[in-house]
Design an enzyme around this catalytic site. Structure first.
Site, PDB file in Angstrom:
ATOM      1  N   LYS A 280       0.837  -1.204   0.000  1.00  0.00           N
ATOM      2  CA  LYS A 280       0.000   0.000   0.000  1.00  0.00           C
ATOM      3  C   LYS A 280       0.869   1.250   0.000  1.00  0.00           C
ATOM      4  O   LYS A 280       2.007   1.206   0.473  1.00  0.00           O
ATOM      5  CB  LYS A 280      -0.858   0.026   1.275  1.00  0.00           C
ATOM      6  N   ARG A 354     -10.326 -11.605   1.690  1.00  0.00           N
ATOM      7  CA  ARG A 354     -11.195 -12.652   1.126  1.00  0.00           C
ATOM      8  C   ARG A 354     -10.520 -14.021   1.163  1.00  0.00           C
ATOM      9  O   ARG A 354     -11.202 -15.040   1.247  1.00  0.00           O
ATOM     10  CB  ARG A 354     -11.653 -12.251  -0.286  1.00  0.00           C
TER      11      ARG A 354
HETATM   12  N1  BES Z   1      -7.914  -3.753   4.374  1.00  0.00           N
HETATM   13  C1  BES Z   1      -8.236  -3.322   3.066  1.00  0.00           C
HETATM   14  C2  BES Z   1      -9.582  -2.598   2.967  1.00  0.00           C
HETATM   15  C3  BES Z   1      -9.718  -1.311   3.719  1.00  0.00           C
HETATM   16  C4  BES Z   1      -9.532  -0.101   3.099  1.00  0.00           C
HETATM   17  C5  BES Z   1     -10.120  -1.324   5.040  1.00  0.00           C
HETATM   18  C6  BES Z   1      -9.694   1.079   3.800  1.00  0.00           C
HETATM   19  C7  BES Z   1     -10.274  -0.140   5.727  1.00  0.00           C
HETATM   20  C8  BES Z   1     -10.066   1.072   5.106  1.00  0.00           C
HETATM   21  C9  BES Z   1      -8.252  -4.521   2.125  1.00  0.00           C
HETATM   22  O1  BES Z   1      -7.478  -5.590   2.509  1.00  0.00           O
HETATM   23  C10 BES Z   1      -7.732  -4.053   0.816  1.00  0.00           C
HETATM   24  O2  BES Z   1      -6.613  -3.666   0.779  1.00  0.00           O
HETATM   25  N2  BES Z   1      -8.562  -4.084  -0.221  1.00  0.00           N
HETATM   26  C11 BES Z   1      -8.199  -3.630  -1.496  1.00  0.00           C
HETATM   27  C12 BES Z   1      -8.733  -4.606  -2.514  1.00  0.00           C
HETATM   28  C13 BES Z   1      -8.224  -4.394  -3.912  1.00  0.00           C
HETATM   29  C14 BES Z   1      -6.748  -4.673  -3.980  1.00  0.00           C
HETATM   30  C15 BES Z   1      -8.984  -5.303  -4.838  1.00  0.00           C
HETATM   31  C16 BES Z   1      -8.822  -2.258  -1.707  1.00  0.00           C
HETATM   32  O3  BES Z   1      -9.899  -2.005  -1.202  1.00  0.00           O
HETATM   33  O4  BES Z   1      -8.183  -1.423  -2.340  1.00  0.00           O
HETATM   34 MG    MG Z   2      -5.376  -5.624   1.760  1.00  0.00          MG
END
Ligand code: BES
Ligand code: MG
Ligand code: ZN
Length: 501
Positions: A280, A354
């Protein structure tokens, strides 16, 4: 965590010290408390009402400091409007508001005088219990790491005792004991979400669930070897880049003598989500200590159910991992075989929740045979884009279950908005080389994540609640000023009480 006030319900008696709180609805409040105090201080209260043009509207208040002839520190009039305050949630919010207003009381004693007929309101003992609960919820602070000055300084809540003068104190007391169990579960969840990643990894989190044993919950913890034996390779793949080991915790509350099939509540517990190799951006990454909000909610809920001895069988299952980039971490393009036998092409290692839930759901359904399963997860950033921080996203394969959850959401004030599922969305996660891939592209990100989970629940009635927008970094409300909100505990406690007990 936060220091609680002592709540006492007692017969109607006007105190001589501390803060007195009265409710007002329009100018119609002729309750004995207001009239008597007004007389004692030579009409100072009615003059204050006049000059401030206070009419008792909902959300308005006036404060009279050191009223004449009395030893009271202050009198607080809280507007409750006309029949606008009715639900348990409304009264909790009023309690929270009072908590903020009386924070600095010098005597440390607050007395709420409940004149039963306030305008057109009949204030019940149950309303008073909700009020006291809201007061406590609002007081929550996560201050265990504040070692210096402020902890005992001017921001400290000085109220130690909350007296509530009400016609039927015993009834109010009973209702409060019930609600305090919910409050305690919310605090458990908030504490877990607020805790940093360096002190709450998967192993420590699993260890914390053991505290529930004292309340009569049976807790089973699976380590990496046991999970490998069961074929939980999707969950394990997420944790393989971390120094910390992964865990699965199973918490069982059997409130019924019978062997009735349990309700199952499953939670995503990523103790820290760096994104893994698909790392990230650094801005805001610290918030990813809260990526275990689903698991925190499940743990808090189990605490509440056990504490109030709920007459229901419920099992909570949480998948605990840390998602880190490392030489051993999984790579984009890897293919893993989940416990269900279905294979997954990992396109993005940041879509890890997931993978964790897939195996946690399979484990739950195969070994515990629940009558329904509800999962909670801080699953997608896309749910924040769609719903902001107002609603959590609800996905379900069962309209009856969805309806019941939506209703519990309205009543508890932890609101849900139903989102779509469908075959066309499902196609978006088909993979060229495996049974599915773990991302569905730019569009409908929360739905494609839910479609992925749907492939692991078969015919079991299932609901998925995406709490990425509501579990953490939530806007301050009357009953919560903490970063971790504890979202879902009040919602599911109510859902279970109303439909399954
Ligand atoms: N933990 C994140 C989702 C999240 C985002 C929680 C903001 C709380 C606040 C999750 O694991 C994630 O990173 N999801 C990605 C999925 C994508 C790579 C398909 C996302 O939401 O960008
Ligand atoms: Mg993630
Ligand atoms: Zn995540």
């Amino acid at each position: 965590m936060a220091e609680q006030v002592t709540v006492k319900f007692h017969e109607y008696k006007i105190p001589s010290k501390g803060t007195v709180v009265l409710f007002a609805a329009g100018k119609k409040n002729t309750g004995p408390g207001l009239a008597k105090l007004d007389k004692q201080c030579n009409g100072q209260i009615s003059r204050a009402i006049e000059v401030s043009s206070f009419e008792g509207d909902k959300g308005k208040h006036i404060e009279i400091l050191s009223p004449a002839n009395l030893e009271l520190a202050r009198i607080l009039l809280i507007g409750v409007g006309n029949r606008e305050i009715s639900s348990e949630f409304d009264w909790m919010n009023i309690g929270g508001k009072i908590s903020a207003l009386v924070k600095g009381d010098p005597e440390g004693t607050v007395t709420i005088l409940v004149d039963q007929e306030t305008g057109r309101h009949a204030i019940t003992p149950e309303n008073c219990a909700a009020l006291a609960t809201g007061f406590q919820l609002a007081r929550y602070r996560f201050d265990k790491y504040k070692k210096a000055a402020d902890k005992n300084g001017k921001n400290k809540h000085r109220v130690k005792t909350l007296n509530i003068a009400v016609n039927e104190p015993d009834k109010a007391e009973r209702a409060y004991t019930r609600l305090d169990a919910t409050r305690a579960g919310v605090f458990v969840a908030r504490d877990l979400v607020n805790e940093p990643g360096n002190s709450l990894g998967p192993v420590e989190f699993a260890h914390r669930t053991r505290k529930l044993e004292k309340l009569g919950v049976s807790v089973k913890i699976l380590d990496e070897n046991e999970m490998a034996g069961l074929g939980m390779n999707a969950l394990l793949a997420v944790g393989q880049g971390s120094e910390q080991e992964s865990r699965l915790a199973v918490m069982q509350w059997n409130g019924l003598d019978s062997k009735d099939k349990p309700l199952a509540i499953v939670g995503k517990g990523v103790s820290f989500d760096s994104g893994g190799i698909s790392i990230k951006p650094s801005s805001g990454m610290e918030d990813m200590k809260g990526d275990m909000g689903g698991a925190a909610c499940v743990t808090g809920l189990m605490h509440t159910l056990a504490r109030r001895k709920a007459k229901v069988n419920v099992v909570g299952v949480i998948g605990l991992v840390e998602n880190m980039p490392d030489g051993k971490a999984q790579r984009p393009g890897d293919v893993v075989t989940s416990m269900s036998g279905q294979t997954i092409e990992v396109i993005n290692t940041d879509a890890e929740g997931r993978l964790v839930l897939a195996d946690a759901l399979t484990y739950t359904i195969e070994t515990l045979k629940p009558r329904l399963v509800i999962d909670l997860a801080t699953l997608t950033g896309a749910i924040l884009v769609a719903l902001g921080k107002e609603y959590a996203g609800l996905f379900s394969n069962n309209d009856r279950l969805a309806g019941r959850l939506l209703k519990a959401g309205e009543k508890s004030g932890e609101k849900l908005w139903r989102m779509p599922l469908g075959k066309k969305y499902d196609k978006l996660i088909d993979s060229r080389i495996a049974d599915m891939k773990n991302t569905g592209g730019r569009l409908a990100g929360s739905t494609t994540a839910a479609q992925f989970l749907k492939r692991y629940v078969g015919e079991t009635p299932w609901a998925h609640i995406d709490i990425a927008g509501t579990a953490m970094s939530s806007p301050k409300t009357d009953i919560n000023t903490s970063w971790g909100s504890g979202f879902g505990v009040r919602l599911l406690d109510r859902f279970i009480e109303e439909n399954y007990e």
